[in-house]
Design a protein around this motif. Structure first.
Motif, PDB file in Angstrom:
ATOM      1  N   LYS A 254       6.169 -34.156 -28.973  1.00  0.00           N
ATOM      2  CA  LYS A 254       5.845 -32.495 -29.276  1.00  0.00           C
ATOM      3  C   LYS A 254       7.145 -31.766 -29.306  1.00  0.00           C
ATOM      4  N   GLN A 269      10.043 -27.044 -28.296  1.00  0.00           N
ATOM      5  CA  GLN A 269       8.792 -27.704 -27.742  1.00  0.00           C
ATOM      6  C   GLN A 269       7.691 -26.884 -28.504  1.00  0.00           C
ATOM      7  N   TYR A 272       1.265 -28.679 -30.370  1.00  0.00           N
ATOM      8  CA  TYR A 272       0.175 -29.510 -30.566  1.00  0.00           C
ATOM      9  C   TYR A 272       0.665 -30.682 -30.646  1.00  0.00           C
ATOM     10  N   GLU A 273      -0.310 -31.644 -30.754  1.00  0.00           N
ATOM     11  CA  GLU A 273      -0.108 -33.156 -30.499  1.00  0.00           C
ATOM     12  C   GLU A 273      -0.021 -33.541 -32.204  1.00  0.00           C
ATOM     13  N   PHE A 294      -0.003 -30.559 -38.289  1.00  0.00           N
ATOM     14  CA  PHE A 294      -0.358 -31.512 -37.360  1.00  0.00           C
ATOM     15  C   PHE A 294      -1.839 -32.156 -37.797  1.00  0.00           C
TER      16      PHE A 294
END
Length: 857
Positions: A254, A269, A272-273, A294
């Motif tokens: 991330k 940073q 979301y993943e 994402f």
């Protein structure tokens, strides 16, 4: 009937291309159709409308046709970017047919390439310029283009392909990862000293056309090879056979990281993943945004300058980047998921996170914080802006106050200067008037400035022997003759002309150039500007100490008249002064008074001497009252010394060395007396004044015949045009074999002697300085040792107890050890060190200055 449909969306030149693949089963034939709809944004309706459409039909064969990849690439035949679609048709269980379609502006499809494979393309597919298809299969790199028409494989293995594009002078470059390849030693053991060995994988760059492997560390460090999800190369260049890169990469931790030449420069940073792609947007404000998509359908935008998340959205189906509204810059087009509407462009947002913001009428779900959080953030933002505004207002007030103070100081300085030259008392405002408070608790009897003894009174008035003025062409020459006093040393002398009248629109100080003009028998004419002739660095370093030493060491450069008088001259332009018609100027002489004792500076003070006043009017100039008159008198030119000084002050000086190898230089004297009409000046016979009518009139010549075959000719002329006329006439009488060489103000012979003397003085200074330092240290050490021995001897003789005697001997041994340590670490006092440093610096500056003059001569 329609069995199923497949849809792909591609941005192209501000348009949105929607490719739809439909398959129809009929009794007669099997047909697959590829539809394309060109959609453009209508700012009036705030919706996307269809501009045109096209169709490509594929008859017969299997219905197992699908779209694999879409991209915009450059056609090598025309160099134009065109939409390109990679299609796949499954023939049977083990054969796959691939073909490329190019879409032209007329909505016509062109099949430009086809090839067959015995496996299905799944991993790392790229469409590049050419068009070229590049993919990875079983850790091998394969590619095919319209130039090769056959599938080729690379000699390097890839675990993944992170980026591929074309670079100037290198062709297509592929950036990927692979398992670290470690060299083996003779005994079969592998080396584990590289980053690739530490991390188990490494980045590798492969040039397809040149078929060579390049290092990947100039793009990304090997430490990130196992965590990188997607890469975008913003800039590439080759400098001195090395890549210069700017790369933005997203990791599975991330993080969005910016790399410059393979080194991380910034980190952001992400919210979301599982990031899957990254795009770069250049907005209308010249800002750059990094848009990260994402797997979950979330999207966020990161600003390049702040490297912080600027905005984020959820439930996004597609993210497109192009100039959709025709402003010349790029925007982000977000297409949202909408199950109730089959139209792909029904729910969208067009934005650049700045001035551009368009969205469809249907509500779009944007990932904003809750309302309370938004209100709190807005309140904090307003507070921060108010604080910045208050700080800015405070800074502006401080600047305004500073400017008012500067204007007041300048005004008071001008008033003080005018009062000074007019011999009036100037009284400064009191502290109460200025609003100042004393920092001292006690009061002192301070004398007013006007009642203090001025600096001008420290110079005896009898030093000013004469004040005179002359007008030469467009120059006004002011001269001051001072009598040399044995008890007073004046250095850095300059003159100032200050208008006595109160002119509010102009500065009272007149710009002028100060000169020192001296005559003597051995060197008949010498005109030295008050500005130093050393290069700029030497002018900064050369202080008054070295100037005085230079005058003491080489007095032949600054010889004075036999009567001990000095003449200082100031030259200024005459025409600007005539604009005031009648003008009266006060003459000020500025100098530094310095007192030396044993070679050390004891006192240094700035002096200002009021020399007198001069008046100037146009009537006096027209009548020739201040003109220069050098008359003929019995084969001589005679005039006052002021006239000679004025001519030398405004003239340009040129020196030439004349050498004749075959004949003597007797014709030079004949040329001066006959053709040039020159006569020796009675006051300084070695100088000859030209009485020839025309532009040559007033030129001063100095002919110094060293040998019958060599001499030096010095000219004082008004301008370079007169110089060229004199040289042209001189070359006509000189022998053909003679040579004329321009000289500097100083000859090499004199400078060589001076340089030798300067080096000798520098060596003597070093020897004497170090000798004095060593003597001082040795004397201090000897006195200290004798005092310690005497004390120990006296104390030891008076002791009776053995224990006390042993203790005394122990203390004596410790004293001897301390004295030995002091002898090994000898130091000098700070005053002596400063004195030595000053003497050495003065000597070195003197020799460096002469060396520079010798180099340019």
């Amino acid at each position: 009937m329609l069995s199923d449909e497949q849809e792909n969306i591609l941005p192209y030149n501000g348009e949105v291309l929607i490719f739809q693949l439909s398959k129809a089963k009929c009794a007669a034939e099997k047909t697959t159709r590829l539809h394309v709809n060109r959609m453009t944004y209508d700012s009036g309706t705030k919706m996307f409308v269809q501009k045109s459409s096209g169709l490509f039909s594929m008859h017969g064969g299997s219905l197992n046709i699908e779209i694999v990849y879409c991209s915009c690439i450059a056609d090598f035949r025309t160099g134009i970017n065109l939409p390109c679609i990679l299609m796949r048709e499954k023939k049977n269980y083990s054969v796959f047919k691939y073909f490329l379609l190019l879409l032209h502006s007329s909505n016509k499809f062109e099949q430009c390439l086809n090839f067959k494979l015995d496996y299905e393309l799944k991993d790392d597919i790229r469409l590049l310029n050419g068009p070229t298809v590049l993919w990875r299969h079983t850790k091998k790199l394969f590619y095919v283009s319209t130039k090769t028409c056959t599938v080729l494989s690379a000699s390097v293995q890839f675990s993944s392909i992170e980026w591929a594009n074309e670079i100037e002078n290198e062709g297509i470059i592929v950036l990927g990862t692979r398992t670290a390849c470690l060299p083996e030693e003779e005994d079969g053991q592998t080396l584990s000293l590289s980053d690739g060995a530490i991390w188990g994988s490494e980045f590798v760059v492969y040039a397809i056309e040149n078929q060579k492997i390049l290092t990947g560390t100039c793009f990304l460090p090997h430490a990130y090879s196992s965590v990188i999800s997607c890469v975008h190369v913003c800039r590439t260049a080759i400098s001195r056979s090395q890549f210069r890169t700017s790369v933005v990469a997203v990791t599975n931790k991330k993080q969005l990281i910016w790399f410059q030449d393979g080194l991380p420069k910034g980190t952001c940073q992400l919210p979301y993943e599982e990031p899957c792609s990254i795009q770069v947007v250049t907005t209308s404000r010249n800002d750059v945004l990094y848009v990260v998509s994402f797997v979950s359908g979330n999207v966020c935008a990161v600003q390049r300058d702040s490297f912080q998340v600027a905005s984020r959205w959820q439930e996004v189906k597609s993210v497109l980047v192009d100039d959709f509204i025709g402003t010349g810059t790029e925007q982000i087009l977000l297409l949202f998921k909408n199950e109730s509407n089959t139209d792909s462009l029904s729910t969208f947002i067009i934005t650049d996170l700045g001035e551009v913001s368009y969205e469809s009428t249907i509500n779009c779900k944007e990932d904003f914080p809750p309302t309370e959080e938004v209100q709190e953030n807005g309140f904090l933002t307003i507070q921060a802006l108010e604080a910045r505004l208050q700080a800015g207002c405070t800074s502006v007030r401080e600047l305004q106050q500073h400017l008012r103070l500067k204007e007041k100081v300048l005004f008071e300085s001008c008033c003080a200067l005018i009062d000074l030259v007019q011999e009036r008392e100037h009284i400064l405002p009191t502290a109460e008037e200025e609003g100042l408070v004393s920092l001292w608790d006690d009061t002192e009897n301070l004398h007013p400035l006007g009642k203090k003894k001025t600096l001008t009174s420290e110079v005896p008035e009898y030093l000013i022997e004469k004040l005179w003025q002359r007008v030469v062409d467009d120059s006004l020459v002011i001269g001051i003759k001072l009598t040399e006093s044995p008890n007073l040393s004046l250095n850095d002398v300059s003159l100032s002309l200050v208008m006595e009248h109160d002119f509010t629109s102009v500065s009272p100080v007149i710009e002028c150039q100060s000169k020192i003009v001296k005559l003597n028998k051995t060197f008949s004419a010498l005109s030295i500007s008050s500005c130093q002739m050393e290069p700029q660095p030497k002018r900064i370093k050369l202080d008054f100490h070295s100037k005085n030493d230079l005058k003491k060491e080489y007095p032949e450069r600054l010889k004075i008249l036999s009567d001990g008088a000095k003449t200082f001259v100031a030259v200024t332009r005459l025409s600007p002064l005539l604009a005031f018609r009648d003008i009266c100027c006060v003459i000020l002489l500025h100098a530094n008074k310095r007192k030396y004792q044993d070679g050390n500076l004891q006192e240094s003070r700035q002096l200002t001497l009021l020399c007198g006043k001069i008046s100037l009017c146009l009537e006096d100039i027209s009548s020739g009252k201040y003109s220069v008159n050098l008359l003929r008198n019995n084969n001589h030119s005679t005039g006052t010394m002021e006239d000679i000084f004025s001519i030398l002050a405004v003239s340009l000086k040129f020196s030439f060395q004349i050498v004749s190898s075959d004949c003597t230089l007797t014709p030079v004297n004949m040329w001066l007396l006959s053709q040039m009409g020159c006569m020796p000046i009675k006051e300084c016979p070695e100088n000859m004044f030209c009485h020839k009518l025309g532009s040559l009139h007033g030129t001063v010549f100095n002919w110094n015949l060293k040998t019958p075959f060599e001499g030096t000719l010095t000219l004082f002329c008004r301008n370079q045009t007169v110089l060229f006329q004199c040289l042209h006439s001189l070359l006509g009488v000189l022998p053909p074999s003679s040579k004329v060489k321009p000289l500097r103000l100083e000859s090499k012979d004199i400078l060589t002697d001076q340089f030798a003397l300067a080096l000798e003085k520098e060596m003597d200074t070093l020897r004497s300085s170090f000798s004095s330092a060593v003597s001082e240290v040795e004397n201090n050490l000897t006195l200290s040792c004798e005092a310690g021995k005497k004390m120990s001897r006296v104390t030891g003789s008076t002791l009776s107890n053995k224990k006390e005697a042993v203790q005394q001997f122990r203390e004596e041994l410790q004293n001897e050890q301390k004295q030995s340590a002091l002898g090994m670490n000898r130091t000098v006092s700070g005053a002596l060190y400063r004195q030595i440093t000053l003497k050495i610096a003065e000597a070195q500056l003197c020799s460096d200055t002469i060396a520079w003059r010798l180099n340019i001569s």
